[in-house]
Scaffold this active site. Sequence first.
Site, mmCIF file in Angstrom:
data_model
loop_
_atom_site.group_PDB
_atom_site.id
_atom_site.type_symbol
_atom_site.label_atom_id
_atom_site.label_comp_id
_atom_site.label_asym_id
_atom_site.label_seq_id
_atom_site.Cartn_x
_atom_site.Cartn_y
_atom_site.Cartn_z
ATOM 1 N N GLU A 247 0.514 -1.116 -0.203
ATOM 2 C CA GLU A 247 -0.155 0.416 0.319
ATOM 3 C C GLU A 247 1.182 1.395 -0.148
ATOM 4 O O GLU A 247 1.969 1.905 0.847
ATOM 5 C CB GLU A 247 -1.142 0.127 1.755
ATOM 6 N N ARG B 277 0.081 10.408 0.672
ATOM 7 C CA ARG B 277 0.446 11.561 0.951
ATOM 8 C C ARG B 277 1.382 12.449 1.103
ATOM 9 O O ARG B 277 1.721 13.365 2.249
ATOM 10 C CB ARG B 277 0.699 11.184 2.665
ATOM 11 N N THR C 247 -4.706 5.710 1.581
ATOM 12 C CA THR C 247 -4.973 6.813 2.653
ATOM 13 C C THR C 247 -6.242 8.208 0.907
ATOM 14 O O THR C 247 -5.773 9.373 1.007
ATOM 15 C CB THR C 247 -3.838 8.297 3.041
ATOM 16 N N LYS D 28 -10.676 -1.915 6.648
ATOM 17 C CA LYS D 28 -9.445 -1.892 7.310
ATOM 18 C C LYS D 28 -9.978 -0.874 8.451
ATOM 19 O O LYS D 28 -10.825 -0.231 8.921
ATOM 20 C CB LYS D 28 -8.793 -0.152 6.588
HETATM 21 C C1 3PG Z 1 -1.538 4.951 8.381
HETATM 22 O O1 3PG Z 1 -2.017 5.180 7.264
HETATM 23 O O2 3PG Z 1 -0.695 5.284 8.771
HETATM 24 C C2 3PG Z 1 -1.419 3.459 8.749
HETATM 25 O O3 3PG Z 1 -1.723 2.953 9.899
HETATM 26 C C3 3PG Z 1 -0.193 3.148 9.467
HETATM 27 O O4 3PG Z 1 -0.264 3.183 10.509
HETATM 28 P P1 3PG Z 1 1.097 2.845 11.513
HETATM 29 O O5 3PG Z 1 3.225 3.383 10.703
HETATM 30 O O6 3PG Z 1 1.227 2.826 12.781
HETATM 31 O O7 3PG Z 1 2.121 1.342 11.178
#
Ligand code: 3PG
Length: 212
Positions: A45, A49, A73, A133
């Site tokens: 994934e 961002r 995201t 999710k």
């Molecule tokens: C995110 O979207 O940032 C994910 O949930 C990843 O989270 P993490 O950095 O705590 O693994």
Amino acid sequence: MSAKTDKLLSILKLQPVVPVLVIDDAATAVPLARALVAGGLKAIEITLRTQAALEAIRAVAAEVEGAVAGAGTILNAAQFEQSVEAGSQFIVSPGTTQELIDVANDHEVPLLPGAATASEVMGLREEGYQIMKFFPAEQAGGAAYLKSLSSPLAGTLFCPTGGISLGNARDYLSLPNVVCVGGSWVAPKELVAKGDWAGITKLAAEAYALKG
Ligand code: 3PG
């Protein structure tokens, strides 16, 4: 189960951990994805961002053999469309809006929508979703919270993400309603900056070994 849900499930079942990547420099995307695939983590994934995200998805989709590139995201329809156009084979969102549900209905690429409460899960079930999710997993209540949803909301599967690492991943993976977890810990920024791809393959292999 719809064909789209089936497609999503087969992607998520490839591995116990889906790496969640924030890519600042698109040039790192291909070696990083190759390192993850070498460790067994094929579904990747890439979060929208950063400015580099779409280029990174495009490069991984086109150049990394064995990788299944996904976009994360995703907050709106435009990002959904751009990610599909770049070659994403699955789309992940931290929460859910009607706009996202509508755009997802127009595409064959499956959406893994975010939910964190019983009501949100129920709303998504009404839209036909069976896999979600659970975000932000640790902060929203962790494995104990998710376990408590498994009986009343039986039939819904989750990919918990947020605050998960090698240390607590098993707490989630042992639950009947968890198909895989997501996490950024397999691709630490320091290792990416150093180009320590062997180090990332080692982290990926440790994560893959959580399977079964
Ligand atoms: C995110 O979207 O940032 C994910 O949930 C990843 O989270 P993490 O950095 O705590 O693994």
